[in-house]
Design a protein around this motif. Structure first.
Motif, PDB file in Angstrom:
ATOM      1  N   PRO A  69     -28.183  -2.795  -7.285  1.00  0.00           N
ATOM      2  CA  PRO A  69     -27.852  -4.216  -7.100  1.00  0.00           C
ATOM      3  C   PRO A  69     -28.212  -4.684  -5.693  1.00  0.00           C
ATOM      4  CG  PRO A  69     -25.870  -2.889  -7.077  1.00  0.00           C
ATOM      5  CD  PRO A  69     -26.996  -1.980  -7.431  1.00  0.00           C
ATOM      6  N   SER A  70     -28.329  -5.973  -5.556  1.00  0.00           N
ATOM      7  CA  SER A  70     -28.645  -6.537  -4.247  1.00  0.00           C
ATOM      8  C   SER A  70     -27.414  -6.450  -3.345  1.00  0.00           C
ATOM      9  CB  SER A  70     -29.069  -7.998  -4.381  1.00  0.00           C
ATOM     10  OG  SER A  70     -27.972  -8.782  -4.817  1.00  0.00           O
ATOM     11  N   PRO A  71     -27.596  -6.417  -2.020  1.00  0.00           N
ATOM     12  CA  PRO A  71     -26.446  -6.381  -1.110  1.00  0.00           C
ATOM     13  C   PRO A  71     -25.510  -7.577  -1.311  1.00  0.00           C
ATOM     14  CG  PRO A  71     -28.435  -5.800   0.078  1.00  0.00           C
ATOM     15  CD  PRO A  71     -28.862  -6.247  -1.293  1.00  0.00           C
ATOM     16  N   SER A  72     -26.072  -8.755  -1.566  1.00  0.00           N
ATOM     17  CA  SER A  72     -25.202  -9.926  -1.761  1.00  0.00           C
ATOM     18  C   SER A  72     -24.401  -9.800  -3.054  1.00  0.00           C
ATOM     19  CB  SER A  72     -26.034 -11.207  -1.772  1.00  0.00           C
ATOM     20  OG  SER A  72     -26.954 -11.194  -2.850  1.00  0.00           O
ATOM     21  N   GLY A  73     -25.002  -9.209  -4.091  1.00  0.00           N
ATOM     22  CA  GLY A  73     -24.270  -9.000  -5.339  1.00  0.00           C
ATOM     23  C   GLY A  73     -23.148  -7.993  -5.170  1.00  0.00           C
ATOM     24  N   MET A  74     -23.409  -6.924  -4.418  1.00  0.00           N
ATOM     25  CA  MET A  74     -22.366  -5.939  -4.153  1.00  0.00           C
ATOM     26  C   MET A  74     -21.245  -6.553  -3.328  1.00  0.00           C
ATOM     27  SD  MET A  74     -24.337  -2.282  -3.697  1.00  0.00           S
ATOM     28  CE  MET A  74     -25.107  -2.704  -2.161  1.00  0.00           C
ATOM     29  N   GLN A  75     -21.587  -7.426  -2.355  1.00  0.00           N
ATOM     30  CA  GLN A  75     -20.570  -8.082  -1.527  1.00  0.00           C
ATOM     31  C   GLN A  75     -19.702  -9.001  -2.371  1.00  0.00           C
ATOM     32  OE1 GLN A  75     -19.960  -7.578   1.895  1.00  0.00           O
ATOM     33  NE2 GLN A  75     -18.108  -8.630   1.311  1.00  0.00           N
ATOM     34  N   LYS A  76     -20.307  -9.753  -3.278  1.00  0.00           N
ATOM     35  CA  LYS A  76     -19.540 -10.650  -4.155  1.00  0.00           C
ATOM     36  C   LYS A  76     -18.580  -9.853  -5.033  1.00  0.00           C
ATOM     37  CE  LYS A  76     -23.002 -14.296  -4.373  1.00  0.00           C
ATOM     38  NZ  LYS A  76     -24.007 -14.968  -5.205  1.00  0.00           N
ATOM     39  N   THR A  77     -19.045  -8.735  -5.564  1.00  0.00           N
ATOM     40  CA  THR A  77     -18.182  -7.885  -6.390  1.00  0.00           C
ATOM     41  C   THR A  77     -17.040  -7.314  -5.562  1.00  0.00           C
ATOM     42  OG1 THR A  77     -20.060  -7.298  -7.783  1.00  0.00           O
ATOM     43  CG2 THR A  77     -18.127  -5.873  -7.900  1.00  0.00           C
ATOM     44  N   ALA A  78     -17.353  -6.845  -4.356  1.00  0.00           N
ATOM     45  CA  ALA A  78     -16.317  -6.282  -3.476  1.00  0.00           C
ATOM     46  C   ALA A  78     -15.282  -7.343  -3.116  1.00  0.00           C
ATOM     47  CB  ALA A  78     -16.953  -5.714  -2.214  1.00  0.00           C
ATOM     48  N   ASN A  79     -15.706  -8.575  -2.878  1.00  0.00           N
ATOM     49  CA  ASN A  79     -14.778  -9.645  -2.544  1.00  0.00           C
ATOM     50  C   ASN A  79     -13.830  -9.937  -3.694  1.00  0.00           C
ATOM     51  OD1 ASN A  79     -15.915  -9.917  -0.018  1.00  0.00           O
ATOM     52  ND2 ASN A  79     -17.193 -11.656  -0.583  1.00  0.00           N
ATOM     53  N   LYS A  80     -14.298  -9.781  -4.927  1.00  0.00           N
ATOM     54  CA  LYS A  80     -13.457 -10.062  -6.091  1.00  0.00           C
ATOM     55  C   LYS A  80     -12.386  -8.997  -6.304  1.00  0.00           C
ATOM     56  CE  LYS A  80     -16.867 -12.735  -8.631  1.00  0.00           C
ATOM     57  NZ  LYS A  80     -17.721 -12.806  -9.824  1.00  0.00           N
ATOM     58  N   VAL A  81     -12.696  -7.737  -6.011  1.00  0.00           N
ATOM     59  CA  VAL A  81     -11.768  -6.651  -6.311  1.00  0.00           C
ATOM     60  C   VAL A  81     -11.053  -6.099  -5.087  1.00  0.00           C
ATOM     61  CG1 VAL A  81     -13.049  -5.962  -8.366  1.00  0.00           C
ATOM     62  CG2 VAL A  81     -13.553  -4.879  -6.189  1.00  0.00           C
ATOM     63  N   ALA A  82     -11.370  -6.598  -3.895  1.00  0.00           N
ATOM     64  CA  ALA A  82     -10.835  -6.016  -2.659  1.00  0.00           C
ATOM     65  C   ALA A  82      -9.313  -6.045  -2.606  1.00  0.00           C
ATOM     66  CB  ALA A  82     -11.424  -6.727  -1.442  1.00  0.00           C
ATOM     67  N   GLU A  83      -8.698  -7.166  -2.937  1.00  0.00           N
ATOM     68  CA  GLU A  83      -7.238  -7.269  -2.827  1.00  0.00           C
ATOM     69  C   GLU A  83      -6.537  -6.328  -3.814  1.00  0.00           C
ATOM     70  OE1 GLU A  83      -5.753 -11.255  -2.986  1.00  0.00           O
ATOM     71  OE2 GLU A  83      -7.187 -11.947  -1.471  1.00  0.00           O
ATOM     72  N   GLU A  84      -7.076  -6.216  -5.044  1.00  0.00           N
ATOM     73  CA  GLU A  84      -6.466  -5.333  -6.032  1.00  0.00           C
ATOM     74  C   GLU A  84      -6.583  -3.875  -5.600  1.00  0.00           C
ATOM     75  OE1 GLU A  84      -8.550  -7.807  -6.807  1.00  0.00           O
ATOM     76  OE2 GLU A  84      -7.257  -9.140  -7.959  1.00  0.00           O
ATOM     77  N   ILE A  85      -7.735  -3.504  -5.059  1.00  0.00           N
ATOM     78  CA  ILE A  85      -7.924  -2.128  -4.591  1.00  0.00           C
ATOM     79  C   ILE A  85      -6.994  -1.839  -3.419  1.00  0.00           C
ATOM     80  CG2 ILE A  85      -9.558  -0.578  -3.446  1.00  0.00           C
ATOM     81  CD1 ILE A  85     -11.734  -1.782  -5.217  1.00  0.00           C
ATOM     82  N   GLU A  86      -6.826  -2.800  -2.515  1.00  0.00           N
ATOM     83  CA  GLU A  86      -5.925  -2.612  -1.376  1.00  0.00           C
ATOM     84  C   GLU A  86      -4.496  -2.411  -1.845  1.00  0.00           C
ATOM     85  OE1 GLU A  86      -4.395  -5.101   2.497  1.00  0.00           O
ATOM     86  OE2 GLU A  86      -6.376  -5.545   1.703  1.00  0.00           O
ATOM     87  N   GLU A  87      -4.035  -3.225  -2.801  1.00  0.00           N
ATOM     88  CA  GLU A  87      -2.670  -3.083  -3.313  1.00  0.00           C
ATOM     89  C   GLU A  87      -2.493  -1.736  -4.033  1.00  0.00           C
ATOM     90  OE1 GLU A  87      -0.050  -4.993  -2.652  1.00  0.00           O
ATOM     91  OE2 GLU A  87      -1.442  -6.095  -1.368  1.00  0.00           O
ATOM     92  N   LEU A  88      -3.499  -1.321  -4.787  1.00  0.00           N
ATOM     93  CA  LEU A  88      -3.444  -0.034  -5.464  1.00  0.00           C
ATOM     94  C   LEU A  88      -3.373   1.109  -4.459  1.00  0.00           C
ATOM     95  CD1 LEU A  88      -3.630   1.463  -8.208  1.00  0.00           C
ATOM     96  CD2 LEU A  88      -6.105   1.468  -7.890  1.00  0.00           C
ATOM     97  N   ASN A  89      -4.141   0.990  -3.374  1.00  0.00           N
ATOM     98  CA  ASN A  89      -4.131   1.997  -2.319  1.00  0.00           C
ATOM     99  C   ASN A  89      -2.766   2.070  -1.649  1.00  0.00           C
ATOM    100  OD1 ASN A  89      -5.891   3.902  -1.407  1.00  0.00           O
ATOM    101  ND2 ASN A  89      -7.182   2.493  -0.291  1.00  0.00           N
ATOM    102  N   LYS A  90      -2.193   0.914  -1.329  1.00  0.00           N
ATOM    103  CA  LYS A  90      -0.867   0.884  -0.699  1.00  0.00           C
ATOM    104  C   LYS A  90       0.171   1.537  -1.597  1.00  0.00           C
ATOM    105  CE  LYS A  90      -1.379  -3.246   2.155  1.00  0.00           C
ATOM    106  NZ  LYS A  90      -0.924  -4.641   2.361  1.00  0.00           N
ATOM    107  N   ALA A  91       0.135   1.215  -2.889  1.00  0.00           N
ATOM    108  CA  ALA A  91       1.102   1.791  -3.826  1.00  0.00           C
ATOM    109  C   ALA A  91       0.909   3.296  -3.947  1.00  0.00           C
ATOM    110  CB  ALA A  91       0.955   1.125  -5.189  1.00  0.00           C
ATOM    111  N   SER A  92      -0.336   3.751  -3.969  1.00  0.00           N
ATOM    112  CA  SER A  92      -0.617   5.181  -4.068  1.00  0.00           C
ATOM    113  C   SER A  92      -0.087   5.930  -2.851  1.00  0.00           C
ATOM    114  CB  SER A  92      -2.125   5.396  -4.203  1.00  0.00           C
ATOM    115  OG  SER A  92      -2.437   6.759  -4.141  1.00  0.00           O
ATOM    116  N   MET A  93      -0.358   5.418  -1.649  1.00  0.00           N
ATOM    117  CA  MET A  93       0.126   6.092  -0.441  1.00  0.00           C
ATOM    118  C   MET A  93       1.644   6.058  -0.357  1.00  0.00           C
ATOM    119  SD  MET A  93      -2.670   5.420   2.564  1.00  0.00           S
ATOM    120  CE  MET A  93      -3.222   3.785   2.185  1.00  0.00           C
ATOM    121  N   GLN A  94       2.264   4.979  -0.854  1.00  0.00           N
ATOM    122  CA  GLN A  94       3.722   4.908  -0.862  1.00  0.00           C
ATOM    123  C   GLN A  94       4.295   5.958  -1.812  1.00  0.00           C
ATOM    124  OE1 GLN A  94       5.333   1.159  -2.191  1.00  0.00           O
ATOM    125  NE2 GLN A  94       7.091   1.371  -0.843  1.00  0.00           N
TER     126      GLN A  94
END
Length: 125
Positions: free
Chosen positions: A4-29
């Motif tokens: 994929p193009s870098p801009s496409g990967m960035q758009k995908t990352a922007n969409k899922v970033a908050e969910e991944i961060e919350e999942l990471n926080k819950a996992s470490m907790q």
């Protein structure tokens, strides 16, 4: 399959970033909670205390200019892993950024940036 193009990967990352961060926080907790339970089962005096080790990586230039006695890096990534078990799981993660121009740009986009001392971004997960 073409990558994929870098801009496409960035758009995908922007969409899922908050969910991944919350999942990471819950996992470490959960990891920290399990470590406290294991420490309690071992009969140690205080189950809150966990043996850990930490390491940080800065974006230092290869040749330091020598103009400052402080750390030359303006970005840092720190991880902390537990030493109670052989799994050595990460229990804490920190990213720091003193790029004030980045924070200014993000504020211009309507993103609220909270920094204690400077205009950069500092966040603990």
């Amino acid at each position: 399959m073409s990558p994929p193009s870098p801009s496409g990967m960035q758009k995908t990352a922007n969409k899922v970033a908050e969910e991944i961060e919350e999942l990471n926080k819950a996992s470490m907790q959960d990891i920290r909670r399990n470590l406290a339970e294991e420490t309690k089962l071992c009969g140690l005096s205080n189950e809150i205390f966990v043996r850990v080790e930490s390491d940080c990586r800065y974006n230092n230039p290869l040749i330091n200019s020598g103009t400052t006695p402080f750390q030359a890096g303006i970005q840092v990534v720190c991880t902390m892993s537990e030493n109670n078990t052989s799994a050595k799981q990460i229990v804490s993660f920190f990213t720091g950024n003193k790029l004030c121009s980045v924070a200014t740009r993000l504020r211009g986009k309507g993103i609220e940036i909270i920094c204690p001392i400077h205009g950069g971004v500092a966040q603990q997960i």
